[in-house]
Design an enzyme around this catalytic site. Sequence first.
Site, PDB file in Angstrom:
ATOM      1  N   LEU A 131      48.224  55.203  47.811  1.00 24.80           N
ATOM      2  CA  LEU A 131      47.700  56.561  47.643  1.00 24.80           C
ATOM      3  C   LEU A 131      46.602  56.646  46.598  1.00 24.80           C
ATOM      4  O   LEU A 131      45.986  57.685  46.434  1.00 24.80           O
ATOM      5  CB  LEU A 131      48.834  57.471  47.153  1.00 24.80           C
ATOM      6  CG  LEU A 131      49.798  57.974  48.186  1.00 24.80           C
ATOM      7  CD1 LEU A 131      50.883  58.786  47.519  1.00 24.80           C
ATOM      8  CD2 LEU A 131      49.047  58.828  49.188  1.00 24.80           C
TER       9      LEU A 131
ATOM     10  N   GLY B 285      46.788  54.371  41.068  1.00 25.76           N
ATOM     11  CA  GLY B 285      46.068  53.688  39.992  1.00 25.76           C
ATOM     12  C   GLY B 285      44.840  54.489  39.574  1.00 25.76           C
ATOM     13  O   GLY B 285      44.502  54.568  38.390  1.00 25.76           O
TER      14      GLY B 285
ATOM     15  N   ASP C 232      45.723  47.230  39.909  1.00 25.91           N
ATOM     16  CA  ASP C 232      45.620  48.527  39.226  1.00 25.91           C
ATOM     17  C   ASP C 232      45.191  48.384  37.776  1.00 25.91           C
ATOM     18  O   ASP C 232      44.503  49.245  37.234  1.00 25.91           O
ATOM     19  CB  ASP C 232      46.942  49.294  39.306  1.00 25.91           C
ATOM     20  CG  ASP C 232      47.090  49.969  40.654  1.00 25.91           C
ATOM     21  OD1 ASP C 232      46.106  50.572  41.109  1.00 25.91           O
ATOM     22  OD2 ASP C 232      48.159  49.864  41.267  1.00 25.91           O
TER      23      ASP C 232
ATOM     24  N   CYS D 127      33.269  31.624  41.022  1.00 23.56           N
ATOM     25  CA  CYS D 127      34.328  30.610  40.962  1.00 23.56           C
ATOM     26  C   CYS D 127      34.232  29.671  42.160  1.00 23.56           C
ATOM     27  O   CYS D 127      33.414  28.763  42.172  1.00 23.56           O
ATOM     28  CB  CYS D 127      35.696  31.284  40.848  1.00 23.56           C
ATOM     29  SG  CYS D 127      36.943  30.140  40.253  1.00 23.56           S
TER      30      CYS D 127
ATOM     31  N   GLY E 133      32.775  30.236  44.768  1.00 20.15           N
ATOM     32  CA  GLY E 133      31.375  30.355  45.202  1.00 20.15           C
ATOM     33  C   GLY E 133      30.484  29.334  44.506  1.00 20.15           C
ATOM     34  O   GLY E 133      29.600  28.733  45.131  1.00 20.15           O
TER      35      GLY E 133
ATOM     36  N   GLN F 220      31.617  26.482  43.136  1.00 22.63           N
ATOM     37  CA  GLN F 220      32.079  25.152  43.568  1.00 22.63           C
ATOM     38  C   GLN F 220      31.465  24.792  44.925  1.00 22.63           C
ATOM     39  O   GLN F 220      31.011  23.664  45.138  1.00 22.63           O
ATOM     40  CB  GLN F 220      33.612  25.134  43.656  1.00 22.63           C
ATOM     41  CG  GLN F 220      34.282  25.365  42.301  1.00 22.63           C
ATOM     42  CD  GLN F 220      35.809  25.392  42.377  1.00 22.63           C
ATOM     43  OE1 GLN F 220      36.389  25.358  43.454  1.00 22.63           O
ATOM     44  NE2 GLN F 220      36.456  25.462  41.223  1.00 22.63           N
TER      45      GLN F 220
ATOM     46  N   HIS G  55      35.006  34.609  36.548  1.00 26.91           N
ATOM     47  CA  HIS G  55      34.878  35.783  37.421  1.00 26.91           C
ATOM     48  C   HIS G  55      34.214  36.910  36.634  1.00 26.91           C
ATOM     49  O   HIS G  55      34.910  37.683  35.964  1.00 26.91           O
ATOM     50  CB  HIS G  55      36.261  36.235  37.896  1.00 26.91           C
ATOM     51  CG  HIS G  55      36.908  35.274  38.835  1.00 26.91           C
ATOM     52  ND1 HIS G  55      36.753  35.355  40.195  1.00 26.91           N
ATOM     53  CD2 HIS G  55      37.691  34.194  38.609  1.00 26.91           C
ATOM     54  CE1 HIS G  55      37.424  34.372  40.776  1.00 26.91           C
ATOM     55  NE2 HIS G  55      38.001  33.651  39.826  1.00 26.91           N
TER      56      HIS G  55
ATOM     57  N   GLU H 184      33.239  39.596  37.593  1.00 28.14           N
ATOM     58  CA  GLU H 184      33.674  40.917  38.077  1.00 28.14           C
ATOM     59  C   GLU H 184      34.767  41.519  37.201  1.00 28.14           C
ATOM     60  O   GLU H 184      34.959  42.727  37.185  1.00 28.14           O
ATOM     61  CB  GLU H 184      34.134  40.852  39.544  1.00 28.14           C
ATOM     62  CG  GLU H 184      35.372  40.006  39.836  1.00 28.14           C
ATOM     63  CD  GLU H 184      35.059  38.544  40.155  1.00 28.14           C
ATOM     64  OE1 GLU H 184      34.046  38.025  39.648  1.00 28.14           O
ATOM     65  OE2 GLU H 184      35.844  37.915  40.882  1.00 28.14           O
TER      66      GLU H 184
HETATM   67  N1  GLN Z   1      40.290  27.223  44.430  1.00 22.76           N
HETATM   68  C1  GLN Z   1      39.370  27.033  43.367  1.00 22.76           C
HETATM   69  C2  GLN Z   1      40.061  26.527  42.113  1.00 22.76           C
HETATM   70  O1  GLN Z   1      41.252  26.585  41.985  1.00 22.76           O
HETATM   71  C3  GLN Z   1      38.630  28.317  43.061  1.00 22.76           C
HETATM   72  C4  GLN Z   1      39.495  29.382  42.453  1.00 22.76           C
HETATM   73  C5  GLN Z   1      38.853  30.747  42.439  1.00 22.76           C
HETATM   74  O2  GLN Z   1      37.917  31.033  43.174  1.00 22.76           O
HETATM   75  N2  GLN Z   1      39.396  31.650  41.648  1.00 22.76           N
HETATM   76  O3  GLN Z   1      39.424  26.027  41.227  1.00 22.76           O
END
Ligand code: GLN
Length: 564
Positions: free
Chosen positions: A32, A35, A88, A402, A404, A406, A531, A533
Amino acid sequence: MLPIGVFLFLCEKIYVMRTRYIFITGGVISGLGKGIVTSSIGKMLQFRGFKVTACKIDPYINYDAGTLRPTEHGEVWVTEDGGEIDQDLGHYERFLDINIPKSHNITTGQVFYEVIKREREGKYLGQTVQPIPHVTDEIKRRIRRIAKESKADFVLVEIGGTVGDYENVLFLEAARQMRLEKEEVLYVHVAYLPIPKSLGEMKTKAVQHSVRELGRFGIQPDFIIGRASMPLDDVRKRKIALFCNVKEEDVISDPDIENIYKLPLIFEEERFGDKILSKFGLPPIKPRNEEWRRFIEKVESLKETVKIGIVGKYFDIGEFKLPDSYISVIEATKHAAWSSNRKPIIKWIDSKDFEEKRENLSILDEMDGIIVPGGFGKAGIEGKIAAIKYVREKKIPFLGLCLGLQLAVIEFARNVCGLKNANSSEFDPDTPHPVIDLLPEQKEVLKKSRYGATMRLGGQRVKIKPGTLAHRLYKKTEVIERFRHRYEINPKYVHLLESYGFVFSGMTPDEKIMQIGELPSHPFFIGSQFHPEFTSRVLKPNPLFKGFIEASIERNRKVRKGRR
Ligand code: GLN
């Protein structure tokens, strides 16, 4: 002269601000937006100068969200102190612009674990250990600890799931006991009002039932938030008031809105902020929300767009798509786009489409920029690598998060450095070129099959190399960003990758782990092992997202000019 008793009473009442608790429960259906309601209540209190924090109760037995599949429960949020938590908490941080520690997430698993541990340690002195009072005491202890440690004026406690779920009974019981124990407590119940197509009318019965259910636990809500596709009219409010034993003015509308960040302002229209204060016996305060209001008005007036493709894999759940798996990526994209005066258009691109047919890649040409977000496991990986090759060659702005990053390294190793079948040992343990490999400490962890909270997690220092794109974006030589990974760029390949033009512009302070990679030969190609984000806030976009959006706008301008 005031008698001393009255004086002390007033001090207690007015000056000595005890922590006040607001419990938020949900009814009728899950999802709903409790959060968002919780965050918006917090925001209204912040606008009045109060210190606010929030916590999320998740009634599942998992200790934390770390091992949950993204399509099962949405994204896993990572806190600064390395917690893997329900999404949340991300909303709370974004709205309230505060760092929230992992202790602000309470699960059934944590509570029972603690109680059983104590029982084994003989701490209950021969008592029969029972759900009530021992489990409820542990729940209350955790909630009160949050109040004590945060020193907040208000602690918001969101109870996950819906009233009537078997699993949140003990949490509701703890919430009820807190008022009885003379804590200052309010109960806010968020419930759904459907408008069945065949009737064309908003129905209140389900709300009545869920409030009745809450009543079975001894909780009478102080406010009822009517969640519906449109605002509640007076007829509905009156009906809910009558049947649910609240005043009409305490039934608050929570309609569908395009921009979730507008909810605190919509609540203000119903004077919800001051009504909360009044129930706590506090005088009304004029909210200082001018900046927020200006920001919302600006967002609503935006005409020009920027089109961002997210090449992911956690979308499908049965017949439905669930972009919740990437909620922070979406929000961070919005924050950056808005701050650059653009309305973001986000396109979901399933990487598996590229594995079926390479021709499908041409959809990427329609985007101004491409994000490849985080993820685990083999599915959809080759499709993502194909997409990265495409945007690298076509010079479409790219942001890798992350996984991405790699995959960008794998793609570069294969197609630029000529390392045939280069891969991550996560996807191909027998690859001749493990350009992405397990972090050394993770080898031990996996040998023991320990999966919960064992990744490299939380806020870590990132040293930024001067003169790089990363440095131009962050304008700093060190930042803290949040991580969640097991694999890293294999140090053995760093030199080779660099000799072909890949630049590692961010690393651990000891320079052992590469944390940002970029391609200076490309208009905007950058990926991070962390990350970004998770550190984006509504009015403070993360610099990597901001730079990516600016580059995407630039491409949009050029493409449009070219077409003219
Ligand atoms: N699977 C990759 C790792 O463990 C990337 C993890 C991720 O994208 N958070 O390093």
